[in-house]
Design an enzyme around this catalytic site. Structure first.
Site, PDB file in Angstrom:
ATOM      1  N   ASP A 190      27.578   5.726 -34.086  1.00 18.33           N
ATOM      2  CA  ASP A 190      28.437   6.872 -34.380  1.00 18.33           C
ATOM      3  C   ASP A 190      28.825   7.553 -33.075  1.00 18.33           C
ATOM      4  OD1 ASP A 190      29.707   9.170 -35.173  1.00 18.33           O
ATOM      5  OD2 ASP A 190      28.274   9.645 -36.750  1.00 18.33           O
ATOM      6  N   HIS A 195      29.464  15.048 -31.167  1.00 18.35           N
ATOM      7  CA  HIS A 195      28.028  15.021 -30.895  1.00 18.35           C
ATOM      8  C   HIS A 195      27.696  14.863 -29.411  1.00 18.35           C
ATOM      9  CE1 HIS A 195      27.843  14.773 -35.197  1.00 18.35           C
ATOM     10  NE2 HIS A 195      28.528  13.637 -35.190  1.00 18.35           N
TER      11      HIS A 195
END
Length: 289
Positions: A190, A195
């Site tokens: 991911d 993030h």
């Protein structure tokens, strides 16, 4: 509007072949915080290939590639700004124990589009099977801010009357997360900049990059397995949650567990210690044998 619900629901399923081995499993376990203390026999079940068992939530990253949230956004009829997207919830059903290494066919499609008024929620279902039959089914709920209000169905509210929702929990566990937890978890596939990139996180409305919801999801399931199931990952049959808030790398999770009135179900809530128990997982249930 950017989401054409009828077109998304009518889109043909997407089929891909996936493979994984012990390296992928160990990386995932490290990504959710396993391996501390490094020589603890209970942790070696997650990190040492000769003793390895697979936490069922590994299914959400098995085979690498983009996670369900990103795959949902590539569905015909969906054209939205990634900065307006959040992971709303996850539902995993395990049909057989996930093997340490394997190959399977994953078939994904959008099965629902809900209108929450100020947002839309896409539900992407992925069914995975190998030569011996079904392995697991997971559903990712993709929350898209600013895309609701067209008069569609709101969708179900997931609650279970069989597990206490109030009163003192049966067990409370705290789990510390690393400062680089999100950077480590990103190696599982991911690569959403939310993030890792402070600038992108700011555009999405956050003070700094946030932890992947699925990293919290896996860490909390590990807590349940280690605390209530004596580390036996094969007992987990299903695990679902709603993501109620964000976690920042370096924070501490406080996980509360309520046992069912009878065997086989536990309700879970998780909050952040450093922010007055700000909720991050809600309406979570783990079903087990």
């Amino acid at each position: 509007m950017p989401i054409d619900a009828a077109r998304a629901l009518a889109a043909a399923p997407r089929v891909r072949e996936i493979t994984w081995d012990h390296k992928d499993v160990r990386l995932y376990h490290l990504g959710i915080g396993a391996g501390v203390p490094a020589t603890d026999p209970r942790e070696l079940r997650y990190t040492l290939e000769s003793r390895l068992r697979v936490l069922p939530s590994f299914a959400t990253v098995a085979g690498g590639g983009p996670p369900g949230v990103i795959r949902a956004l590539s569905t015909p009829g969906v054209d939205v700004d990634l900065a307006q997207v959040l992971h709303g919830g996850q539902d995993l059903r395990v049909h057989r124990s996930v093997p340490v290494r394997g190959g399977a066919t994953a078939t994904s499609r959008v099965v629902a589009v809900h209108d929450k008024g100020t947002a839309a929620v896409l539900v992407l279902r992925t069914e995975v099977a190998d030569a011996d039959g079904p392995l697991w089914t997971d559903e990712a709920e993709v929350f898209v801010r600013g895309e609701g209000g067209w008069g569609g169905e709101r969708g179900p509210r997931r609650l279970s009357p069989t597990v206490p929702s109030e009163g003192a929990p049966d067990v409370v566990v705290e789990r510390s997360l690393r400062e680089d937890q999100a950077l480590l978890y990103r190696l599982c596939g991911d690569s959403n900049p939310l993030h890792a990139d402070p600038g992108f996180a700011a555009r999405a409305g956050f003070d700094r990059p946030v932890l992947h919801g699925l990293c919290t999801y896996g860490s909390v399931l590990k807590t349940v397995v280690d605390t209530l199931l004596d580390g036996d990952v094969t007992r987990v049959r299903a695990y679902r949650t709603r993501f109620a808030g964000v976690v920042y790398p370096g924070e501490t999770l406080r996980v509360r567990l309520w046992r069912a009135r009878g065997d086989g179900v536990v309700r879970v809530r998780a909050g952040v210690v450093e922010r007055d128990d700000a909720p991050v997982l809600a309406d979570a249930l783990v079903r087990y044998d």
